[in-house]
Design a protein around this motif. Structure first.
Motif, PDB file in Angstrom:
ATOM      1  N   LEU A  21       0.837  -1.207   0.000  1.00 57.64           N
ATOM      2  CA  LEU A  21       0.000   0.000   0.000  1.00 57.64           C
ATOM      3  C   LEU A  21       0.867   1.250   0.000  1.00 57.64           C
ATOM      4  N   VAL A  22       0.647   2.117  -0.980  1.00 55.36           N
ATOM      5  CA  VAL A  22       1.265   3.439  -1.015  1.00 55.36           C
ATOM      6  C   VAL A  22       0.155   4.452  -0.806  1.00 55.36           C
ATOM      7  N   THR A  23       0.293   5.294   0.211  1.00 56.00           N
ATOM      8  CA  THR A  23      -0.766   6.264   0.513  1.00 56.00           C
ATOM      9  C   THR A  23      -0.162   7.482   1.202  1.00 56.00           C
ATOM     10  N   PRO A  24      -0.712   8.685   1.000  1.00 51.18           N
ATOM     11  CA  PRO A  24      -0.171   9.881   1.646  1.00 51.18           C
ATOM     12  C   PRO A  24      -0.613  10.006   3.107  1.00 51.18           C
ATOM     13  N   LEU A  25       0.285   9.683   4.016  1.00 49.45           N
ATOM     14  CA  LEU A  25       0.003   9.839   5.446  1.00 49.45           C
ATOM     15  C   LEU A  25       0.454  11.201   5.945  1.00 49.45           C
ATOM     16  N   SER A  26       1.113  11.967   5.069  1.00 43.90           N
ATOM     17  CA  SER A  26       1.549  13.326   5.393  1.00 43.90           C
ATOM     18  C   SER A  26       1.482  14.145   4.110  1.00 43.90           C
ATOM     19  N   GLY A  27       1.615  15.461   4.230  1.00 50.44           N
ATOM     20  CA  GLY A  27       1.540  16.324   3.066  1.00 50.44           C
ATOM     21  C   GLY A  27       0.140  16.843   2.803  1.00 50.44           C
ATOM     22  N   PRO A  28      -0.058  17.599   1.707  1.00 43.78           N
ATOM     23  CA  PRO A  28      -1.325  18.291   1.446  1.00 43.78           C
ATOM     24  C   PRO A  28      -2.553  17.391   1.352  1.00 43.78           C
ATOM     25  N   ILE A  29      -2.393  16.141   0.913  1.00 39.80           N
ATOM     26  CA  ILE A  29      -3.575  15.287   0.741  1.00 39.80           C
ATOM     27  C   ILE A  29      -3.605  14.136   1.750  1.00 39.80           C
ATOM     28  N   SER A  82      -5.331  14.096   4.287  1.00 43.74           N
ATOM     29  CA  SER A  82      -6.718  13.911   4.725  1.00 43.74           C
ATOM     30  C   SER A  82      -7.425  12.860   3.884  1.00 43.74           C
ATOM     31  N   GLN A  83      -6.869  12.525   2.720  1.00 41.91           N
ATOM     32  CA  GLN A  83      -7.354  11.395   1.932  1.00 41.91           C
ATOM     33  C   GLN A  83      -6.572  10.127   2.282  1.00 41.91           C
ATOM     34  N   GLY A  84      -5.271  10.273   2.397  1.00 44.07           N
ATOM     35  CA  GLY A  84      -4.404   9.117   2.585  1.00 44.07           C
ATOM     36  C   GLY A  84      -4.596   8.379   3.887  1.00 44.07           C
ATOM     37  N   ILE A  85      -4.827   9.113   4.961  1.00 39.58           N
ATOM     38  CA  ILE A  85      -5.023   8.462   6.264  1.00 39.58           C
ATOM     39  C   ILE A  85      -6.300   7.624   6.273  1.00 39.58           C
ATOM     40  N   PRO A  86      -7.433   8.144   5.779  1.00 41.87           N
ATOM     41  CA  PRO A  86      -8.616   7.282   5.672  1.00 41.87           C
ATOM     42  C   PRO A  86      -8.396   6.058   4.775  1.00 41.87           C
ATOM     43  N   PHE A  87      -7.627   6.216   3.689  1.00 38.33           N
ATOM     44  CA  PHE A  87      -7.336   5.056   2.842  1.00 38.33           C
ATOM     45  C   PHE A  87      -6.639   3.970   3.663  1.00 38.33           C
ATOM     46  N   SER A  88      -5.681   4.380   4.477  1.00 32.97           N
ATOM     47  CA  SER A  88      -4.954   3.426   5.316  1.00 32.97           C
ATOM     48  C   SER A  88      -5.898   2.722   6.277  1.00 32.97           C
ATOM     49  N   LYS A  89      -6.804   3.476   6.866  1.00 34.48           N
ATOM     50  CA  LYS A  89      -7.744   2.895   7.825  1.00 34.48           C
ATOM     51  C   LYS A  89      -8.757   1.983   7.138  1.00 34.48           C
ATOM     52  N   GLY A  90      -9.120   2.320   5.917  1.00 34.51           N
ATOM     53  CA  GLY A  90     -10.027   1.453   5.165  1.00 34.51           C
ATOM     54  C   GLY A  90      -9.390   0.120   4.822  1.00 34.51           C
ATOM     55  N   MET A  91      -8.106   0.151   4.480  1.00 36.17           N
ATOM     56  CA  MET A  91      -7.389  -1.096   4.216  1.00 36.17           C
ATOM     57  C   MET A  91      -7.293  -1.934   5.486  1.00 36.17           C
ATOM     58  N   ALA A  92      -7.083  -1.270   6.622  1.00 36.13           N
ATOM     59  CA  ALA A  92      -7.023  -1.995   7.902  1.00 36.13           C
ATOM     60  C   ALA A  92      -8.353  -2.679   8.194  1.00 36.13           C
ATOM     61  N   ALA A  93      -9.447  -2.009   7.854  1.00 38.73           N
ATOM     62  CA  ALA A  93     -10.770  -2.611   8.052  1.00 38.73           C
ATOM     63  C   ALA A  93     -10.940  -3.832   7.156  1.00 38.73           C
ATOM     64  N   GLY A  94     -10.459  -3.748   5.918  1.00 37.36           N
ATOM     65  CA  GLY A  94     -10.542  -4.883   5.017  1.00 37.36           C
ATOM     66  C   GLY A  94      -9.740  -6.070   5.511  1.00 37.36           C
ATOM     67  N   GLN A  95      -8.535  -5.795   5.979  1.00 39.92           N
ATOM     68  CA  GLN A  95      -7.693  -6.879   6.484  1.00 39.92           C
ATOM     69  C   GLN A  95      -8.286  -7.500   7.745  1.00 39.92           C
ATOM     70  N   LEU A 145       3.587   2.170   2.930  1.00 38.36           N
ATOM     71  CA  LEU A 145       4.577   3.234   2.859  1.00 38.36           C
ATOM     72  C   LEU A 145       3.886   4.573   2.609  1.00 38.36           C
ATOM     73  N   ASP A 146       4.418   5.630   3.212  1.00 37.01           N
ATOM     74  CA  ASP A 146       3.899   6.995   3.077  1.00 37.01           C
ATOM     75  C   ASP A 146       4.599   7.676   1.905  1.00 37.01           C
ATOM     76  N   ASP A 147       3.811   8.168   0.931  1.00 39.89           N
ATOM     77  CA  ASP A 147       4.439   8.886  -0.188  1.00 39.89           C
ATOM     78  C   ASP A 147       4.442  10.399   0.016  1.00 39.89           C
ATOM     79  N   GLU A 148       3.975  10.853   1.187  1.00 39.23           N
ATOM     80  CA  GLU A 148       4.035  12.266   1.569  1.00 39.23           C
ATOM     81  C   GLU A 148       3.349  13.191   0.555  1.00 39.23           C
TER      82      GLU A 148
END
Length: 381
Positions: A28-36, A38-51, A67-70
């Protein structure tokens, strides 16, 4: 002795990089920091729910490596290569913005490895042979917006969007759909996701005096146009895309976005849907898994798209020949083939059916119109 030590070190390194027997590695590549973020953190949590809901299939356990792509498409590319070359993932997932997701699609095609994204993609040729997305195509969502505009008597619309591939996609789609509906697009203003002001762009829109304004934006940075338009006294109707459906947008935009109309997937208003809607039961399943995995309630659209990506991977993996071992090129290809054979899969945002040649699997059951009332999205009948 030195030769023996060297051989031993190489063996340990190989063991570290290789997947365990029976382990399906999801990168999983998702923005956990940086301008977006607010999208990336929910994506991470959604994947956690799936797993949490589906930890494995057919005797194989899913291993999620994140991994965080910032919010940086260049880092999206580097992260993808690391996940493929070092972590030996079987499938990529991500990322939070269209430019980064397009970069991942290029890497997936080059590496012959499937990508399941949750943002819009526009692909053709070989790149379209390895990537799918759980997001709705822009045409489906913006058509819903334009249909609503037409029903509300809108004759002219101003556009302001990001100065990137998502801003281009939203604008080009608006031009096509508005032309069919007899609506004139009178502005095409742009700004970068990292900008802190759009005063100049807002002044040009106010001067054009359109009946309505559409923001081709996403996440927290998507609030800027609505704040600026309200500050300049704009009185027309305001519309958005499905990219702004998250709590941070509401928090930042505040009262300036009151009454905003936008398209979204059914998960956001699942409790307002009729029991017959194919997403209602899955959305309930998602919300329970999200609560258990993250210790909080799901309040956004983005985490549901990521949960849907996990559902797609799990459904496809369950149909791969058990004799093909994860961690091999043969498994990657078989998983890709199974993904493109996903058919009538109910997810939180509609029903998905993928076919080779297109990254999209959603149909019109994946789009509903909502209105921001206070801090709640209300389904429009």
């Amino acid at each position: 002795m030195f030769a023996a030590v060297a051989v031993s070190a190489l063996a340990l390194a190989a063991a570290h990089g290789a997947a365990s027997a029976g382990e399906i590695r999801v990168g999983l590549v998702t923005p956990l920091s940086g301008p977006i973020a607010s999208q990336g953190i929910p994506f991470s949590k959604g994947m956690a729910a799936g797993q949490h809901l589906i930890p494995g299939v057919n005797g194989h356990t899913f291993k999620l490596i994140q991994l965080d792509d910032e919010s940086n498409p260049s880092l999206s590319t580097r992260n993808a290569r690391k996940l493929i070359d070092e972590d030996k993932v079987d499938v990529l997932v991500g990322t939070g913005g269209v430019p980064g997701a397009m970069a991942l699609a290029s890497i997936a095609s080059e590496s012959k490895l499937p990508l399941v994204s949750f943002t819009p993609l526009f692909l053709s040729g070989e790149k379209a042979a390895w990537s799918v997305t759980t997001a709705q195509p822009a045409s489906l969502m913006i058509q819903a917006v334009v249909d609503t505009m037409k029903a509300n008597g809108v004759k002219t619309v101003g556009y302001i969007g990001f100065s990137d591939s998502w801003g281009d996609l939203a604008y080009n789609t608006l031009m096509d759909e508005a032309s069919k509906a007899g609506i004139e697009v009178v502005t095409n203003e742009r700004y970068a996701r990292s900008d802190t002001s759009v005063t100049g762009q807002a002044l040009k829109i106010v001067a054009a005096n359109p009946d309505a304004v559409l923001g081709g934006t996403a996440g927290t940075p998507g609030a800027l146009p609505y704040i600026a338009l309200a500050d300049r006294g704009y009185q027309g109707a305001i519309y958005g895309t499905h990219g702004i459906i998250n709590p941070d947008f509401i928090r930042v935009a505040g009262g300036t976005a009151e009454g905003l109309l936008a398209p979204t997937g059914p998960a956001v208003v699942a409790d307002q849907l009729p029991d017959s809607h194919p997403s209602k039961a899955v959305a309930g399943e998602f919300k329970a898994a999200y609560q258990e995995a993250n210790g909080e309630e799901a309040k956004d659209a983005f985490s549901a798209y990521a949960f849907d990506a996990w559902k797609v991977i799990a459904d496809a993996a369950s149909r791969v020949d058990p004799s093909i071992e994860p961690g091999t090129p043969a498994y990657r290809e078989a998983l890709r083939d199974a993904i493109f054979q996903v058919s009538d899969l109910p997810v939180t945002h509609g029903v998905l059916t993928f076919r080779p040649g297109s990254p999209y699997g959603a149909d019109d059951r994946a789009a509903v119109m909502v209105k921001l009332t206070g801090d709640q999205w209300v389904l429009q009948k």
